[in-house]
Design a protein around this motif. Structure first.
Motif: not given
Ligand SMILES: [Zn+2]
Length: 286
Positions: A67, A93-95, A99-101, A127, A129-130
């Protein structure tokens, strides 16, 4: 790192960042570790820090965490649009396990203009999560549209490209001559304008050459901007005619290669290479 640590702790780290300064890669990796650590450490001095020993921390340090993606210049010295499209796709996409990309773009000044444009939408609305971190010692060579979408943190040793006009005149002449001369001997002759003056110490000569090189890089970046069809955001808007004259020679692949060579030359000066040698080398690469 204090400020970063506090915003990580509060969950308020801006998702699009520019780290301006030399040698910021370790700081960016430390941010990636603090965001993904499995056993974060809290203390009164540092609100949140990574443990440095969990699987996530160790993978990030070794550069093998799925990630934490590092984008850097390829062998021709530039970061191409395909590299950017790839990370932009992945950021959607989700990691995988963290937890975070975290996408780290090292030597972001090497992003070609088309690649910078390809990043804009993602920097504007990343996104959830990034996190995107652009590292550069020459932030002013990034497009204004990229800079305006990122929160900039300045570390030591930033090359502020307040291009002075004298340096720009020299830069423009050398670029123009290199464009019209094929013979290496005559090119070396053109490089003389970049050579140290008699009596300059090594450090003074390096600073002066670095100023010429930054002026060249800034002109070439503008040439690239013009060549992609948008006259908006030129760093040398007051010298638009000069930039236009360079478009014919440097508007395509040659300009990208020349830009990369200048980047390498500035890097060599940072490592104390001799100014005359660097001036000759770079003039042959233009
Ligand atoms: Zn850890």
């Amino acid at each position: 790192m204090d400020l970063l640590s506090r915003s990580i702790e509060r969950g308020s780290l801006p998702p699009s960042l520019i780290f301006a300064g030399a040698d910021t890669r370790d700081t960016a990796l430390a941010v990636a570790q603090a965001l993904n650590c499995q056993k974060p450490v809290h203390s009164s001095q540092v609100p949140v820090d990574s443990c440095g020993t969990c699987v996530a921390c160790r993978r990030i340090a070794r550069g093998v965490h799925p990630d934490v993606v590092i984008v850097e210049p390829g062998e021709n010295g530039s970061i191409k649009i395909d590299q950017v499209r790839d990370v932009v796709d992945r950021a959607g996409y989700r990691p995988f396990e963290g937890k975070r990309r975290v996408v780290i773009v090292d030597q972001a000044e090497a992003l070609v203009v088309a690649a910078q444009n390809a990043l804009l939408k993602t920097l504007e609305e990343p996104p959830a999560t990034s996190v995107f971190i652009l590292l550069t010692s020459m932030p002013d060579l990034l497009l204004p549209t990229v800079r305006s979408r990122c929160v900039r943190l300045t570390f030591a040793a930033v090359d502020e490209t307040a291009i002075d006009e004298d340096a720009r005149d020299v830069a423009q002449r050398v670029l123009q001559q290199a464009a019209s001369l094929r013979d290496p001997a005559r090119r070396i002759n053109a490089a003389k304008e970049l050579h140290p003056k008699a009596g300059d110490t090594g450090a003074v000569a390096r600073d002066q050459l670095a100023a010429y090189l930054r002026a060249m890089a800034s002109l070439l970046r503008d040439v690239e901007v013009l060549a992609t069809g948008s006259p908006v955001g030129l760093a040398n808007a007051d010298a638009a005619a000069t930039v236009e004259r360079l478009v014919a020679a440097y508007g395509g692949e040659r300009g990208v290669k020349a830009f990369a060579a200048i980047d390498r030359a500035i890097d060599a000066l940072d490592r104390n290479a001799g100014a005359k040698v660097v001036a000759d080398w770079v003039t042959l690469q233009l």
